[in-house]
Design a protein around this motif. Structure first.
Motif, PDB file in Angstrom:
ATOM      1  N   TRP A 404       0.799  -1.220   0.000  1.00 28.61           N
ATOM      2  CA  TRP A 404       0.000   0.000   0.000  1.00 28.61           C
ATOM      3  C   TRP A 404       0.837   1.278   0.000  1.00 28.61           C
ATOM      4  N   GLY A 405       2.141   1.165   0.126  1.00 32.55           N
ATOM      5  CA  GLY A 405       2.999   2.340   0.241  1.00 32.55           C
ATOM      6  C   GLY A 405       3.145   2.753   1.693  1.00 32.55           C
ATOM      7  N   GLU A 406       2.020   3.096   2.321  1.00 34.56           N
ATOM      8  CA  GLU A 406       1.979   3.412   3.746  1.00 34.56           C
ATOM      9  C   GLU A 406       0.670   2.897   4.333  1.00 34.56           C
ATOM     10  N   THR A 407       0.705   2.557   5.595  1.00 32.60           N
ATOM     11  CA  THR A 407      -0.517   2.203   6.322  1.00 32.60           C
ATOM     12  C   THR A 407      -0.457   2.840   7.712  1.00 32.60           C
ATOM     13  N   PRO A 408      -1.614   3.104   8.336  1.00 34.38           N
ATOM     14  CA  PRO A 408      -1.608   3.727   9.665  1.00 34.38           C
ATOM     15  C   PRO A 408      -1.083   2.778  10.746  1.00 34.38           C
ATOM     16  N   CYS A 409      -0.271   3.340  11.632  1.00 33.70           N
ATOM     17  CA  CYS A 409       0.229   2.608  12.805  1.00 33.70           C
ATOM     18  C   CYS A 409      -0.130   3.434  14.033  1.00 33.70           C
ATOM     19  N   ALA A 410      -0.822   2.825  14.990  1.00 33.45           N
ATOM     20  CA  ALA A 410      -1.294   3.539  16.180  1.00 33.45           C
ATOM     21  C   ALA A 410      -0.435   3.213  17.398  1.00 33.45           C
ATOM     22  N   PHE A 411       0.064   4.246  18.051  1.00 35.30           N
ATOM     23  CA  PHE A 411       0.781   4.105  19.323  1.00 35.30           C
ATOM     24  C   PHE A 411      -0.162   4.584  20.425  1.00 35.30           C
ATOM     25  N   ILE A 412      -0.377   3.739  21.433  1.00 35.29           N
ATOM     26  CA  ILE A 412      -1.435   4.005  22.420  1.00 35.29           C
ATOM     27  C   ILE A 412      -0.908   3.881  23.849  1.00 35.29           C
ATOM     28  N   GLU A 413      -1.314   4.855  24.681  1.00 33.23           N
ATOM     29  CA  GLU A 413      -1.140   4.740  26.130  1.00 33.23           C
ATOM     30  C   GLU A 413      -2.488   4.329  26.722  1.00 33.23           C
ATOM     31  N   VAL A 414      -2.490   3.254  27.503  1.00 32.00           N
ATOM     32  CA  VAL A 414      -3.724   2.742  28.090  1.00 32.00           C
ATOM     33  C   VAL A 414      -3.915   3.346  29.482  1.00 32.00           C
ATOM     34  N   ARG A 415      -5.155   3.641  29.815  1.00 30.64           N
ATOM     35  CA  ARG A 415      -5.458   4.204  31.128  1.00 30.64           C
ATOM     36  C   ARG A 415      -5.042   3.232  32.233  1.00 30.64           C
ATOM     37  N   PRO A 416      -4.508   3.751  33.335  1.00 28.79           N
ATOM     38  CA  PRO A 416      -4.101   2.888  34.451  1.00 28.79           C
ATOM     39  C   PRO A 416      -5.263   2.019  34.926  1.00 28.79           C
ATOM     40  N   GLY A 417      -4.976   0.744  35.153  1.00 24.40           N
ATOM     41  CA  GLY A 417      -5.981  -0.177  35.654  1.00 24.40           C
ATOM     42  C   GLY A 417      -6.874  -0.778  34.585  1.00 24.40           C
ATOM     43  N   MET A 418      -6.670  -0.409  33.315  1.00 28.33           N
ATOM     44  CA  MET A 418      -7.493  -0.935  32.239  1.00 28.33           C
ATOM     45  C   MET A 418      -6.623  -1.727  31.266  1.00 28.33           C
ATOM     46  N   THR A 419      -7.254  -2.586  30.486  1.00 25.00           N
ATOM     47  CA  THR A 419      -6.533  -3.400  29.508  1.00 25.00           C
ATOM     48  C   THR A 419      -7.116  -3.160  28.116  1.00 25.00           C
ATOM     49  N   LEU A 420      -6.271  -3.367  27.114  1.00 27.14           N
ATOM     50  CA  LEU A 420      -6.691  -3.153  25.739  1.00 27.14           C
ATOM     51  C   LEU A 420      -5.773  -3.940  24.824  1.00 27.14           C
ATOM     52  N   GLY A 421      -6.353  -4.585  23.813  1.00 26.77           N
ATOM     53  CA  GLY A 421      -5.567  -5.361  22.871  1.00 26.77           C
ATOM     54  C   GLY A 421      -5.628  -4.777  21.476  1.00 26.77           C
TER      55      GLY A 421
END
Length: 467
Positions: A404-421
């Motif tokens: 695709w040439g480029e694709t979006p890459c997300a860098f994330i900080e998760v809130r304390p005490g919560m989980t995210l995949g």
């Protein structure tokens, strides 16, 4: 080289009043950049805080200029560090002539201050402010931020950043009180607000995060509502709601170092209060209309220099001209000429003009992601991810992709005490965005930020290349 102390505030008056040019240095920069700034500015006198003596000593060791050094030792805090010169700041001030005649500028176009941009590649550029712009910016801040007589202003925004958006001078126009705060800490902010009756403060989104993340022992009850002016990315609706509940009224501003700080304000219309919460959030996300001291604000095609249609959709470059635009870049006529090509200051920000005259940023020109020939706004993707309750902070950048040439890459900080995949983030985006706009890569880590709280996307782009 000072923190947000009374000495820093005094320098904003004393230096221009003796006919000199004020250069406030970013206290978080490394010695090499400080040395470059000292040389480029041809520094004659350096007033420096003990806290930064290690960096300043290293800078002076390599600098070709050797200014007179005046050391400041903060009497309110026991600061570790060394004296680098033979002159103490308080003794220096005490030795002055109380009858000294204030030196007025011979011409309002004369320089009042020099602010170096945070260079992401190569050396930073020296942005020159003039007396006319600083004065008019002060009056414009009073109007745009609705400052009453005798406000109480808390210093959380670094005074070294765009001369604190010119608020060192602004507050005097309305006979206000400055509350200096050396370090941005939740407890100290709440203590100052409650004790001194703070009415206004400015800061990056990180300051809101610090206030909202305060523990019960740090918080203090206070009377009234504190007006909070913030710049950078528009605050997510959840953050605005939390700030309102905590007693803060947030106003969104936009500008650059080259425009003396904020030169655009999201003027809030009373009839917007009747809108549903998601519609209000859309209005809040817009950067707004020009400051009173700015002659003109537009969105144009940078090649043809023709304004784009005010349809809220056609992309162009945000451009400024007027009193609160810099004089130019010090000793850099090439960069100055490029910045003012066509008689307008080119911001490098891409945005749209809405039918009602409000502008809205879509991205930095260098941050647009081009995937399969389609332009993707990183801000649009970030806004979708921000709405997830587990997300504390997010930045989206382009990652090279063979197909695709480029694709979006997300860098994330998760809130304390919560989980995210990662899968959950991608699925969340697919429910809210066209699929080609959704991130294909998700990384969970603390975001690198500048001293003023802006995310350093160039660092993240470098990390994607190593992935």
């Amino acid at each position: 080289m000072l923190a947000n102390t009374p000495a820093m505030l005094e320098c904003h008056y004393g230096v221009p009043m003796c006919g000199a040019v004020l250069n406030t240095l970013n206290t978080r920069l490394d010695a090499a950049i400080i040395a470059f700034s000292l040389e480029h500015a041809e520094t004659k006198v350096l007033i420096t805080d003990k806290e930064f003596s290690k960096t300043v000593r290293a800078a002076l060791a390599t600098s070709k200029v050797q200014p007179i050094v005046i050391d400041y030792d903060d009497p309110e805090h026991d600061i570790a560090g060394d004296r680098l010169g033979d002159i103490d700041y308080e003794e220096f001030v005490a030795s002055g002539d109380p009858d000294y005649a204030w030196v007025m500028p011979g011409d309002e176009w004369e320089a009042i201050s020099l602010n170096y941009t945070s260079g992401t590649t190569g050396n930073p550029k020296g942005v020159v402010y003039h007396h006319r712009g600083a004065a008019l910016m002060g009056y414009a801040n009073v109007l745009a931020c609705e400052l009453p007589r005798h406000p109480v202003y808390l210093w959380t925004l670094p005074m070294f950043h765009c001369n604190g958006w010119c608020f060192p001078w602004t507050i005097s126009f309305v006979a206000g009180t400055h509350v200096c705060l050396r370090w941005v800490r939740a407890g100290a902010m709440y203590e100052a607000i409650a004790t001194h009756g703070v009415t206004h403060l400015c800061g990056a989104p990180i300051v809101m995060s610090v206030l909202l993340g305060a523990g019960a022992a740090e918080k203090r009850d206070f009377d009234g509502v504190v007006k909070f002016m913030t710049a950078a990315a528009p605050p997510p609706q959840a953050v605005l709601a939390a700030m309102a509940e905590a007693g803060f009224e947030v106003t969104h501003l936009y500008g650059l170092t080259e425009t003396y700080g904020p030169a655009v304000v999201n003027e809030w219309k009373t009839d917007w209060e009747a809108l549903a919460s998601d519609e209000r959030a859309v209005k809040k996300a817009r950067q707004g209309v020009r400051y009173p001291a700015l002659e003109d604000l537009t969105v144009m095609d940078p090649v043809t220099m023709i304004p784009v249609p005010a349809d809220g959709e056609t992309l162009g470059e945000v451009m400024f001209r007027g009193n609160v635009v810099m004089k130019g870049y010090l000793k850099n006529p090439k960069a100055t000429g490029e910045a003012f090509a066509g008689g307008w200051f080119h911001s490098g920000d891409l945005g749209v003009m809405h039918p009602d005259g409000y502008i809205q940023l879509k991205d930095r020109s260098k941050d647009i992601i081009i995937s399969g020939g389609e332009n993707i706004s990183s801000i649009e993707v970030e806004d979708a991810i921000y709405k997830h309750p587990a997300v504390q902070a997010v930045a989206v950048v382009a990652k090279d992709d063979e197909k695709w040439g480029e694709t979006p890459c997300a860098f994330i900080e998760v809130r304390p005490g919560m989980t995210l995949g990662a899968d959950e983030v991608i699925a969340w985006c697919r429910d809210r965005l066209a699929h080609y706009k959704c991130p294909r890569h998700v990384v969970f880590e603390d975001l690198p930020k500048t001293s003023t709280g802006k995310v350093q996307k160039y660092v993240l782009r470098e990390r994607t290349r190593a992935m």
